[in-house]
Design a protein around this motif. Structure first.
Motif, PDB file in Angstrom:
ATOM      1  N   CYS A  78      32.523  -9.634  35.731  1.00  0.00           N
ATOM      2  CA  CYS A  78      32.615  -9.644  34.272  1.00  0.00           C
ATOM      3  C   CYS A  78      33.366 -10.882  33.792  1.00  0.00           C
ATOM      4  O   CYS A  78      34.430 -11.215  34.306  1.00  0.00           O
ATOM      5  N   GLY A  80      33.686 -11.154  30.319  1.00  0.00           N
ATOM      6  CA  GLY A  80      34.013 -10.808  28.936  1.00  0.00           C
ATOM      7  C   GLY A  80      35.464 -11.173  28.639  1.00  0.00           C
ATOM      8  O   GLY A  80      36.226 -11.502  29.557  1.00  0.00           O
ATOM      9  N   THR A  81      35.847 -11.077  27.362  1.00  0.00           N
ATOM     10  CA  THR A  81      37.166 -11.567  26.952  1.00  0.00           C
ATOM     11  C   THR A  81      38.310 -10.880  27.697  1.00  0.00           C
ATOM     12  O   THR A  81      39.192 -11.546  28.243  1.00  0.00           O
ATOM     13  N   ALA A  82      38.280  -9.538  27.747  1.00  0.00           N
ATOM     14  CA  ALA A  82      39.397  -8.812  28.386  1.00  0.00           C
ATOM     15  C   ALA A  82      39.522  -9.219  29.852  1.00  0.00           C
ATOM     16  O   ALA A  82      40.632  -9.423  30.365  1.00  0.00           O
ATOM     17  N   CYS A  83      38.404  -9.339  30.531  1.00  0.00           N
ATOM     18  CA  CYS A  83      38.441  -9.720  31.950  1.00  0.00           C
ATOM     19  C   CYS A  83      38.843 -11.176  32.109  1.00  0.00           C
ATOM     20  O   CYS A  83      39.608 -11.529  33.012  1.00  0.00           O
ATOM     21  N   CYS A 120      30.573  -8.536  29.113  1.00  0.00           N
ATOM     22  CA  CYS A 120      31.354  -7.297  29.208  1.00  0.00           C
ATOM     23  C   CYS A 120      30.578  -6.140  29.850  1.00  0.00           C
ATOM     24  O   CYS A 120      29.474  -5.807  29.448  1.00  0.00           O
ATOM     25  N   LEU A 121      31.203  -5.518  30.829  1.00  0.00           N
ATOM     26  CA  LEU A 121      30.576  -4.398  31.539  1.00  0.00           C
ATOM     27  C   LEU A 121      30.915  -3.057  30.888  1.00  0.00           C
ATOM     28  O   LEU A 121      30.528  -2.008  31.376  1.00  0.00           O
ATOM     29  N   GLY A 122      31.702  -3.109  29.818  1.00  0.00           N
ATOM     30  CA  GLY A 122      31.955  -1.882  29.048  1.00  0.00           C
ATOM     31  C   GLY A 122      33.117  -1.051  29.553  1.00  0.00           C
ATOM     32  O   GLY A 122      33.227   0.114  29.188  1.00  0.00           O
ATOM     33  N   CYS A 123      33.942  -1.594  30.410  1.00  0.00           N
ATOM     34  CA  CYS A 123      35.128  -0.837  30.846  1.00  0.00           C
ATOM     35  C   CYS A 123      36.333  -1.770  30.837  1.00  0.00           C
ATOM     36  O   CYS A 123      37.006  -1.951  31.857  1.00  0.00           O
ATOM     37  N   CYS A 124      36.592  -2.323  29.650  1.00  0.00           N
ATOM     38  CA  CYS A 124      37.607  -3.373  29.486  1.00  0.00           C
ATOM     39  C   CYS A 124      39.012  -2.902  29.864  1.00  0.00           C
ATOM     40  O   CYS A 124      39.851  -3.710  30.246  1.00  0.00           O
ATOM     41  N   VAL A 129      37.215  -6.661  36.002  1.00  0.00           N
ATOM     42  CA  VAL A 129      36.271  -5.720  36.579  1.00  0.00           C
ATOM     43  C   VAL A 129      35.123  -6.448  37.263  1.00  0.00           C
ATOM     44  O   VAL A 129      34.657  -7.468  36.774  1.00  0.00           O
TER      45      VAL A 129
END
Ligand code: FES
Length: 153
Positions: A78, A80-83, A120-124, A129
């Motif tokens: 991932c 995405g931003t959080a990752c 994003c994989l949807g489990c931020c 992740v």
């Protein structure tokens, strides 16, 4: 030579002549073959009458299509931003290092793993992740990676 010819012919038969069917047709073929080879794209062109340039154009435009063989296990990293803020790049580097992947190479020589960077994989809340096939691995640290990869050898 076309592998899974009967199955491929069935898929082509299902979509032939239907408007807007090229993308779903290629998706189904990819789900059987795992990627779209040049001989396969030529075969689809011959069978459907769709120009090879159009098929190739669609296959190269959409990132969901793969033009190279994939490994047995798909690792989605991932980005995405959080990752990203939780160290996704260090995780990615460690995976590539452990798998001896250099430069643009995303598939190991033994075709065991393919590594992809994804949104994003949807489990931020578990960032950073990765997913390996359908398994989610979260709260990762670079030092966890080797142990996780060994499970898929
Ligand atoms: S940003 Fe990685 S799971 Fe959402």
């Amino acid at each position: 030579m076309i592998k899974n010819k009967n199955e491929i012919d069935q898929v082509i038969k299902k979509f032939i002549g239907k408007k807007g069917s090229l993308i779903p047709l290629l998706q189904e073929i990819q789900s059987i073959e795992k990627y779209l080879s040049k001989p396969m794209m030529r075969y689809v062109s011959e069978k459907t009458g769709i120009k090879i340039a159009q098929i190739y154009g669609v296959a190269t435009f959409y990132t969901m299509f793969r033009l190279k063989p994939q490994g047995k296990h798909i690792i989605r990293v991932c980005q995405g931003t959080a990752c990203h803020v939780s160290g996704a790049n260090q995780i990615l580097s460690r995976i590539k290092r452990d798998l001896n992947l250099e430069g643009e190479n995303d598939t190991t020589e033994d075709k065991l793993f393919t590594v992809m960077e994804v949104a994003c994989l949807g489990c931020c809340s578990l960032a950073p992740v990765i997913m390996i096939n359908d398994d989610t691995h979260g709260n990762l640290k670079p030092d966890n990676i080797s142990k996780i990869l060994k499970k898929y050898n």
